[in-house]
Write a protein that holds these residues in place. Sequence first.
Motif, PDB file in Angstrom:
ATOM      1  N   LYS A 100      19.736  62.154  50.908  1.00 33.84           N
ATOM      2  CA  LYS A 100      20.759  61.925  51.930  1.00 33.84           C
ATOM      3  C   LYS A 100      21.930  61.133  51.366  1.00 33.84           C
ATOM      4  N   ALA A 101      21.639  60.153  50.535  1.00 33.22           N
ATOM      5  CA  ALA A 101      22.690  59.326  49.933  1.00 33.22           C
ATOM      6  C   ALA A 101      23.587  60.172  49.023  1.00 33.22           C
ATOM      7  N   TYR A 102      22.974  61.069  48.264  1.00 29.75           N
ATOM      8  CA  TYR A 102      23.743  61.921  47.358  1.00 29.75           C
ATOM      9  C   TYR A 102      24.609  62.905  48.151  1.00 29.75           C
ATOM     10  N   GLN A 103      24.036  63.453  49.215  1.00 35.36           N
ATOM     11  CA  GLN A 103      24.779  64.395  50.055  1.00 35.36           C
ATOM     12  C   GLN A 103      25.985  63.702  50.681  1.00 35.36           C
ATOM     13  N   ASN A 104      25.789  62.480  51.145  1.00 34.98           N
ATOM     14  CA  ASN A 104      26.886  61.729  51.746  1.00 34.98           C
ATOM     15  C   ASN A 104      27.938  61.372  50.698  1.00 34.98           C
ATOM     16  N   LYS A 105      27.485  61.081  49.490  1.00 39.52           N
ATOM     17  CA  LYS A 105      28.402  60.751  48.396  1.00 39.52           C
ATOM     18  C   LYS A 105      29.306  61.929  48.052  1.00 39.52           C
ATOM     19  N   ILE A 106      28.770  63.141  48.152  1.00 38.45           N
ATOM     20  CA  ILE A 106      29.538  64.327  47.799  1.00 38.45           C
ATOM     21  C   ILE A 106      30.359  64.842  48.975  1.00 38.45           C
ATOM     22  N   PHE A 107      29.705  65.060  50.127  1.00 38.94           N
ATOM     23  CA  PHE A 107      30.357  65.725  51.248  1.00 38.94           C
ATOM     24  C   PHE A 107      30.731  64.794  52.397  1.00 38.94           C
ATOM     25  N   GLY A 108      30.397  63.530  52.306  1.00 41.30           N
ATOM     26  CA  GLY A 108      30.707  62.603  53.383  1.00 41.30           C
ATOM     27  C   GLY A 108      32.173  62.238  53.451  1.00 41.30           C
ATOM     28  N   TYR A 109      32.511  61.434  54.446  1.00 42.33           N
ATOM     29  CA  TYR A 109      33.888  60.981  54.621  1.00 42.33           C
ATOM     30  C   TYR A 109      34.353  60.230  53.381  1.00 42.33           C
ATOM     31  N   GLU A 110      35.468  60.684  52.793  1.00 44.35           N
ATOM     32  CA  GLU A 110      36.017  60.125  51.553  1.00 44.35           C
ATOM     33  C   GLU A 110      35.023  60.245  50.398  1.00 44.35           C
ATOM     34  N   GLY A 111      34.200  61.288  50.449  1.00 46.41           N
ATOM     35  CA  GLY A 111      33.268  61.564  49.356  1.00 46.41           C
ATOM     36  C   GLY A 111      33.975  62.237  48.191  1.00 46.41           C
TER      37      GLY A 111
END
Length: 224
Positions: A100-111
Amino acid sequence: MKKVISILATLSVMLCTAQSVVAQKFGYVDSEYIMGKMPAYAQAQTELNNLSQTWQKEIETQKKDLDKLYRTYQAEEVLLTEPMKKKRQDEILKKEQDTKAYQNKIFGYEGQLFKKRQELTKPVQDQVFEAIEKVAKKKQLAIVFDKSGDLTMLYTNPVHDYTEFVLEELGLASEDRNQTAQKGSVKTVATPKTPAGDAIQADEDKAGAAPTSRPSTRPASRKN
């Protein structure tokens, strides 16, 4: 008498101000249509699509590994002691959190995808804005609206459309730019999407990124 003179002076100033506002020229452009004509923009979108697909595959691989850990645990749970169960559960939980952390890092807000989109499209946007500024100065426009922006334009008179002038400034003007024609649709490259069904998609949508494809129109006529 002084009061009358004061009133007349005020009315005179207001009249001059109104005439000045009316005298100001304005126009509008379709920045999305313009960028859709630029090879650099299409190249940037292609690179973003490729990066998005690569990152999405990495996340899908991590999710498969997580699913495998969980299924293995379920199959062997009856054979495990309590300490062993606790260890396996902690491994699964950590794997889930890391994914989940990696997904947020890539596709999250300001990722990373958001930052990469800014990195690749900003030079193109700057080039368009510079061309718009040059056209505004040449045509002595006080205000230039963006038809593809958030501003809602319920009616637009083609006489105020300066899109083709901006394309001309960028060296991308159509050969038939002086011909009167019906506006047609223009296809632009779609903005990369995050993995379907994930909550992170909502955050990525808030980031605004890069322009999505929509029916766009070509200016109907040129002004002299």
